[in-house]
Enzyme design. Structure first.
Site, PDB file in Angstrom:
ATOM      1  N   ALA A   1      -2.769   2.651  15.702  1.00  0.00           N
ATOM      2  CA  ALA A   1      -2.144   3.702  14.897  1.00  0.00           C
ATOM      3  C   ALA A   1      -1.457   3.100  13.676  1.00  0.00           C
ATOM      4  CB  ALA A   1      -1.149   4.482  15.749  1.00  0.00           C
TER       5      ALA A   1
ATOM      6  N   LYS B   1       0.808  -1.228   0.000  1.00  0.00           N
ATOM      7  CA  LYS B   1       0.000   0.000   0.000  1.00  0.00           C
ATOM      8  C   LYS B   1       0.844   1.283   0.000  1.00  0.00           C
ATOM      9  CE  LYS B   1      -4.314  -1.674   2.034  1.00  0.00           C
ATOM     10  NZ  LYS B   1      -5.305  -1.494   3.112  1.00  0.00           N
TER      11      LYS B   1
HETATM   12  P1  NAP Z   1      -1.230  -2.628  11.296  1.00  0.00           P
HETATM   13  O1  NAP Z   1      -0.831  -1.600  10.307  1.00  0.00           O
HETATM   14  O2  NAP Z   1      -0.332  -3.763  11.594  1.00  0.00           O
HETATM   15  O3  NAP Z   1      -1.537  -1.833  12.694  1.00  0.00           O
HETATM   16  C1  NAP Z   1      -1.976  -2.506  13.815  1.00  0.00           C
HETATM   17  C2  NAP Z   1      -2.117  -1.518  14.973  1.00  0.00           C
HETATM   18  O4  NAP Z   1      -2.598  -2.254  16.111  1.00  0.00           O
HETATM   19  C3  NAP Z   1      -0.794  -0.892  15.394  1.00  0.00           C
HETATM   20  O5  NAP Z   1      -1.046   0.384  15.931  1.00  0.00           O
HETATM   21  C4  NAP Z   1      -0.345  -1.859  16.500  1.00  0.00           C
HETATM   22  O6  NAP Z   1       0.518  -1.278  17.434  1.00  0.00           O
HETATM   23  C5  NAP Z   1      -1.671  -2.138  17.173  1.00  0.00           C
HETATM   24  N1  NAP Z   1      -1.637  -3.379  17.936  1.00  0.00           N
HETATM   25  C6  NAP Z   1      -1.343  -4.619  17.470  1.00  0.00           C
HETATM   26  N2  NAP Z   1      -1.419  -5.525  18.472  1.00  0.00           N
HETATM   27  C7  NAP Z   1      -1.774  -4.829  19.584  1.00  0.00           C
HETATM   28  C8  NAP Z   1      -1.993  -5.196  20.929  1.00  0.00           C
HETATM   29  N3  NAP Z   1      -1.858  -6.471  21.326  1.00  0.00           N
HETATM   30  N4  NAP Z   1      -2.319  -4.225  21.817  1.00  0.00           N
HETATM   31  C9  NAP Z   1      -2.445  -2.946  21.417  1.00  0.00           C
HETATM   32  N5  NAP Z   1      -2.244  -2.527  20.151  1.00  0.00           N
HETATM   33  C10 NAP Z   1      -1.918  -3.465  19.237  1.00  0.00           C
HETATM   34  O7  NAP Z   1      -2.615  -3.300  10.898  1.00  0.00           O
HETATM   35  P2  NAP Z   1      -3.829  -2.587  10.126  1.00  0.00           P
HETATM   36  O8  NAP Z   1      -3.675  -2.796   8.677  1.00  0.00           O
HETATM   37  O9  NAP Z   1      -3.963  -1.211  10.643  1.00  0.00           O
HETATM   38  O10 NAP Z   1      -5.061  -3.503  10.582  1.00  0.00           O
HETATM   39  C11 NAP Z   1      -5.581  -3.472  11.893  1.00  0.00           C
HETATM   40  C12 NAP Z   1      -6.804  -4.379  11.975  1.00  0.00           C
HETATM   41  O11 NAP Z   1      -7.839  -3.865  11.148  1.00  0.00           O
HETATM   42  C13 NAP Z   1      -6.532  -5.818  11.471  1.00  0.00           C
HETATM   43  O12 NAP Z   1      -7.242  -6.712  12.291  1.00  0.00           O
HETATM   44  C14 NAP Z   1      -7.139  -5.823  10.089  1.00  0.00           C
HETATM   45  O13 NAP Z   1      -7.599  -7.114   9.699  1.00  0.00           O
HETATM   46  C15 NAP Z   1      -8.314  -4.877  10.270  1.00  0.00           C
HETATM   47  N6  NAP Z   1      -8.707  -4.236   9.011  1.00  0.00           N
HETATM   48  C16 NAP Z   1     -10.003  -4.373   8.627  1.00  0.00           C
HETATM   49  C17 NAP Z   1     -10.439  -3.771   7.467  1.00  0.00           C
HETATM   50  C18 NAP Z   1     -11.866  -3.915   7.052  1.00  0.00           C
HETATM   51  O14 NAP Z   1     -12.179  -3.668   5.881  1.00  0.00           O
HETATM   52  N7  NAP Z   1     -12.769  -4.261   7.960  1.00  0.00           N
HETATM   53  C19 NAP Z   1      -9.529  -3.019   6.678  1.00  0.00           C
HETATM   54  C20 NAP Z   1      -8.212  -2.894   7.110  1.00  0.00           C
HETATM   55  C21 NAP Z   1      -7.809  -3.511   8.285  1.00  0.00           C
HETATM   56  P3  NAP Z   1       2.140  -1.404  17.244  1.00  0.00           P
HETATM   57  O15 NAP Z   1       2.477  -0.567  16.071  1.00  0.00           O
HETATM   58  O16 NAP Z   1       2.661  -0.890  18.526  1.00  0.00           O
HETATM   59  O17 NAP Z   1       2.409  -2.862  17.008  1.00  0.00           O
END
Ligand code: NAP
Length: 275
Positions: A131, A70
């Site tokens: 974030a 992305k």
């Molecule tokens: P990402 O870029 O990896 O970001 C994940 C975020 O969650 C980071 O801020 C991370 O913090 C935090 N995090 C991870 N594990 C944690 C924990 N145990 N406690 C507290 N914070 C935690 O992932 P993303 O792409 O943003 O996706 C996040 C979620 O949204 C995923 O489950 C994904 O499947 C979902 N999603 C859904 C859609 C939809 O269409 N519904 C679209 C996109 C994403 P750190 O940086 O400190 O690790």
């Protein structure tokens, strides 16, 4: 029916084979009577430039873009839609007259899923947990939709600050778990996904009351621990499938210029998630 005039669309990502996007998109084009065939196109990071340059040459209509491309794809495009520029991340490319234009439909998809649940972000006090890429798209879109405050709660302070800055001057970093009674609480972390974290609530979720609409971006399981907890409190809940559906529908809108058949796409998504 695939014919000589069928245009190619697809998803570039790696790995990408698990994606539900082909079912969603192809159901839409079928119902619309538009000759587009949407395929998964697995592209390893080292091959991204060659893949984009190759696809530019075959009169494709567009590409969806997912992990891990992305951000990397941004520098390979000719122009960016304002949200994609703000986020420095693209999840959709439209090929128009030889140019490749990048969009990010995640945030608008999320806002549409809120409005479908009768939640209006304009003027709302919002808390977003996380974030990462999804949180950034949500915060940017909430700011653009006129949210009064977008409060970002994340364990990485610098990432939280960068994310809060995307909310049109209305974003702040939450310094403790005392979130009060926001209008909207969003989990944008993977907490609650299938596996070891099932059952874990995001930070501050145990302080919610029934005054708050609770949205979870996680869509597998359909009802996460957070959504079950919120429903028990009497909150309105919004599951992650709404964002998944509407970010794809936005891409259909961009590529075809026509209104996507939301109900057809929703049925296709539900069927794909069951199989
Ligand atoms: P990402 O870029 O990896 O970001 C994940 C975020 O969650 C980071 O801020 C991370 O913090 C935090 N995090 C991870 N594990 C944690 C924990 N145990 N406690 C507290 N914070 C935690 O992932 P993303 O792409 O943003 O996706 C996040 C979620 O949204 C995923 O489950 C994904 O499947 C979902 N999603 C859904 C859609 C939809 O269409 N519904 C679209 C996109 C994403 P750190 O940086 O400190 O690790």
């Amino acid at each position: 029916m695939i014919s000589g005039s069928t245009r190619l669309a697809g998803l570039v990502g790696y790995p990408a084979r698990y994606s539900l996007s082909p079912q969603l998109h192809n159901a839409a084009y079928d119902a619309m009577g538009i000759e587009i065939a949407y395929l998964v196109l697995p592209v390893e990071p080292d091959s991204l430039r060659a893949a984009i340059e190759g696809i530019r040459t075959v009169d494709a209509i567009g590409l969806s873009v997912t992990v891990p491309h992305k951000h990397a794809v941004v520098s390979l495009l000719d122009d960016l839609d304002p949200p994609a520029r703000q986020l420095d991340a693209v999840n959709c490319i439209h090929f128009v007259d030889g140019t490749a234009i990048g969009y990010n439909t995640d945030g608008d998809g999320f806002v549409r899923s809120l409005r479908e649940a009768n939640f209006e972000p304009n003027g709302a006090d919002c808390v977003v947990v996380g974030a990462g890429g999804a949180a950034r798209a949500v915060v940017e879109a909430l700011g653009r939709a006129g949210a009064a405050h977008v409060r970002v709660l994340a364990r990485n302070h610098d990432a939280a600050q960068r994310t809060a800055r995307l909310a049109q001057g209305r974003g702040v970093v939450v310094e403790n778990l005392d979130i009060g009674t926001p209008d909207l609480f969003v989990n944008a972390t993977p907490l609650g996904m299938d596996g070891e974290s099932l059952g874990t609530l995001p930070p501050a979720a145990d302080r919610l009351t029934d005054k708050t609409t609770v949205a979870d971006l996680v869509y597998s399981p359909l009802v996460t621990a957070l959504l079950a907890h919120a429903a028990q409190l009497g909150c309105t809940t919004v599951g992650g499938t709404g964002m998944l559906l509407h970010q794809a529908a936005e891409q259909v809108r961009i590529w075809t210029g026509a209104e996507p058949p939301i109900d057809v796409m929703r049925t296709a998504l539900e069927r794909a998630m069951r199989s």
